[in-house]
Write a protein that holds these residues in place. Structure first.
Motif, PDB file in Angstrom:
ATOM      1  N   VAL A  31     -20.461  30.619  -2.204  1.00  0.00           N
ATOM      2  CA  VAL A  31     -19.221  30.003  -2.664  1.00  0.00           C
ATOM      3  C   VAL A  31     -19.327  29.730  -4.156  1.00  0.00           C
ATOM      4  N   GLU A  32     -18.362  30.251  -4.917  1.00  0.00           N
ATOM      5  CA  GLU A  32     -18.354  30.083  -6.360  1.00  0.00           C
ATOM      6  C   GLU A  32     -17.066  29.423  -6.823  1.00  0.00           C
ATOM      7  N   ARG A  33     -17.081  28.917  -8.042  1.00  0.00           N
ATOM      8  CA  ARG A  33     -15.865  28.368  -8.634  1.00  0.00           C
ATOM      9  C   ARG A  33     -14.829  29.471  -8.835  1.00  0.00           C
ATOM     10  N   GLU A  34     -13.597  29.205  -8.424  1.00  0.00           N
ATOM     11  CA  GLU A  34     -12.517  30.144  -8.671  1.00  0.00           C
ATOM     12  C   GLU A  34     -12.326  30.299 -10.183  1.00  0.00           C
ATOM     13  N   GLY A  35     -12.142  31.517 -10.613  1.00  0.00           N
ATOM     14  CA  GLY A  35     -11.994  31.804 -12.038  1.00  0.00           C
ATOM     15  C   GLY A  35     -13.274  32.283 -12.687  1.00  0.00           C
ATOM     16  N   MET A  36     -14.409  31.883 -12.148  1.00  0.00           N
ATOM     17  CA  MET A  36     -15.665  32.298 -12.749  1.00  0.00           C
ATOM     18  C   MET A  36     -16.018  33.737 -12.410  1.00  0.00           C
ATOM     19  N   GLY A  37     -15.472  34.249 -11.308  1.00  0.00           N
ATOM     20  CA  GLY A  37     -15.609  35.677 -11.044  1.00  0.00           C
ATOM     21  C   GLY A  37     -14.953  36.486 -12.150  1.00  0.00           C
TER      22      GLY A  37
END
Length: 342
Positions: free
Chosen positions: A163-169
């Motif tokens: 799970v990653e921060r949205e936008g950091m992809g």
């Protein structure tokens, strides 16, 4: 997801399967407007993030890969995508809590892999605020899932959920494209369907400040336009904001009615645009002297592309709708340029 939907979908989760299954890797960006997914091959795919729950006595309209019919173990059925418009009273993710729909969204995006509908899965997802929703996402997604998609039985074991921060992809993807300077701070501005958010990222890839706005995405803009008398009077009723959102990608036309708001769009677009960037400026005023890039991304960013063209500090990602899901998908070991930002 409602309490009833939660009880029904729990039947789809069983004990972990043997580790002998082939393992697939999938990046999933379950947005308020589109569900985007990518397995690292061809082009990322998208499914419109609306659904209709079919009563037991009703036949489904034609289903498609881009508009799939999902059947759970208890025979509950959901039709996703644009075909859901053919029923009355669709449910739109943009006015719900998308984190509570994670399991159904996953089912909508899972297609057969190498001709098989039984496999293990390493899943890479994003969420606006991992500190609030990561545990809930993991509890929904981990384990064995049994369901039907477009009539095909699936048995999928989710072994790992990152799970990653949205936008950091999108930041990672922009870095791969050479859009991020080697020094200074980058402000990521991700304009989505229901929300918009910002991340202040330093040269090492660490998030040092951030802001998540629960409102203000393209749905708010669409809602404002839907109440305009010039459109409502021509239709004879209030316009559907969801259809207006679709029109943002099709010459600002309201479905197949021949009606358009393109001639007066600027009256709504200008204050919407200014509201976003005034908030960004206020949020990051102490850091502005060190900002070397504003990275604008997200499914709604195409609405302001012309305004930002030629501005030295601003960068727009090509095909911004899929930037986040492309960046979520892991590169081969040793090639990943950005750091994990948890």
């Amino acid at each position: 997801m409602t309490a009833t939907e939660t009880r029904r979908t729990k039947a789809a989760i069983k004990e972990p399967a043997p580790a002998s299954l082939s393992t697939r890797t999938l990046a999933l960006d379950a947005g308020n407007y589109d569900l985007k997914f990518w397995d690292g091959n061809t082009h990322p795919r998208a499914i419109r993030s609306i659904r209709y729950q079919l009563p037991q006595g009703r036949d489904a309209v034609r289903y498609l890969d881009t508009s799939p019919l999902i059947e759970l173990a208890d025979t509950t059925r959901y039709h996703f995508g644009t075909q859901a418009y053919k029923y009355r009273r669709q449910q739109q993710t943009v006015i719900e809590n998308k984190a509570e729909l994670a399991r159904l969204h996953l089912y909508a995006c899972l297609e057969p892999w190498d001709g098989s509908s039984e496999f293990s899965l390493n899943l890479h997802v994003s969420t606006p605020e991992p500190s609030r929703t990561e545990q809930a996402l993991r509890s929904q997604l981990m384990g064995i899932h049994e369901f039907k998609r477009n009539g095909t039985p699936f048995r999928v074991t989710v072994d790992r959920v990152s799970v990653e921060r949205e936008g950091m992809g999108a930041y990672c993807y922009a870095q791969r494209l050479g859009l991020i300077p080697d020094n200074g701070y980058t402000v990521v501005i991700d304009i989505g369907g229901g929300t918009w958010l910002t991340r202040l990222v330093d040269a090492e890839g660490d998030v040092i400040n951030e802001n998540v706005m629960d409102r203000g995405g393209t749905y708010e803009l669409a809602t404002s336009i839907s109440f305009d008398k010039r459109l409502a009077d021509a239709l004879g009723t209030t316009a559907d904001p969801g259809i207006v959102m679709d029109g943002f990608k099709s010459a600002h036309a309201y479905a197949d009615t021949g009606l358009s708001w393109s001639l007066w769009l600027e009256e709504y677009l200008d204050p919407w645009f200014r509201g976003i960037f005034q908030t960004v400026k206020a949020q990051y005023t102490p850091y502005m002297s060190r900002v070397t890039r504003f990275l604008v991304t997200g499914g709604g960013s195409h609405l302001i592309t012309e305004r930002l063209a030629g501005r030295k500090l601003f960068a727009m990602i090509p095909d911004p709708q899929f930037a986040n899901v492309r960046g979520l998908y892991p590169l081969p070991e040793g090639l990943q340029l950005c750091m994990t930002t948890r």
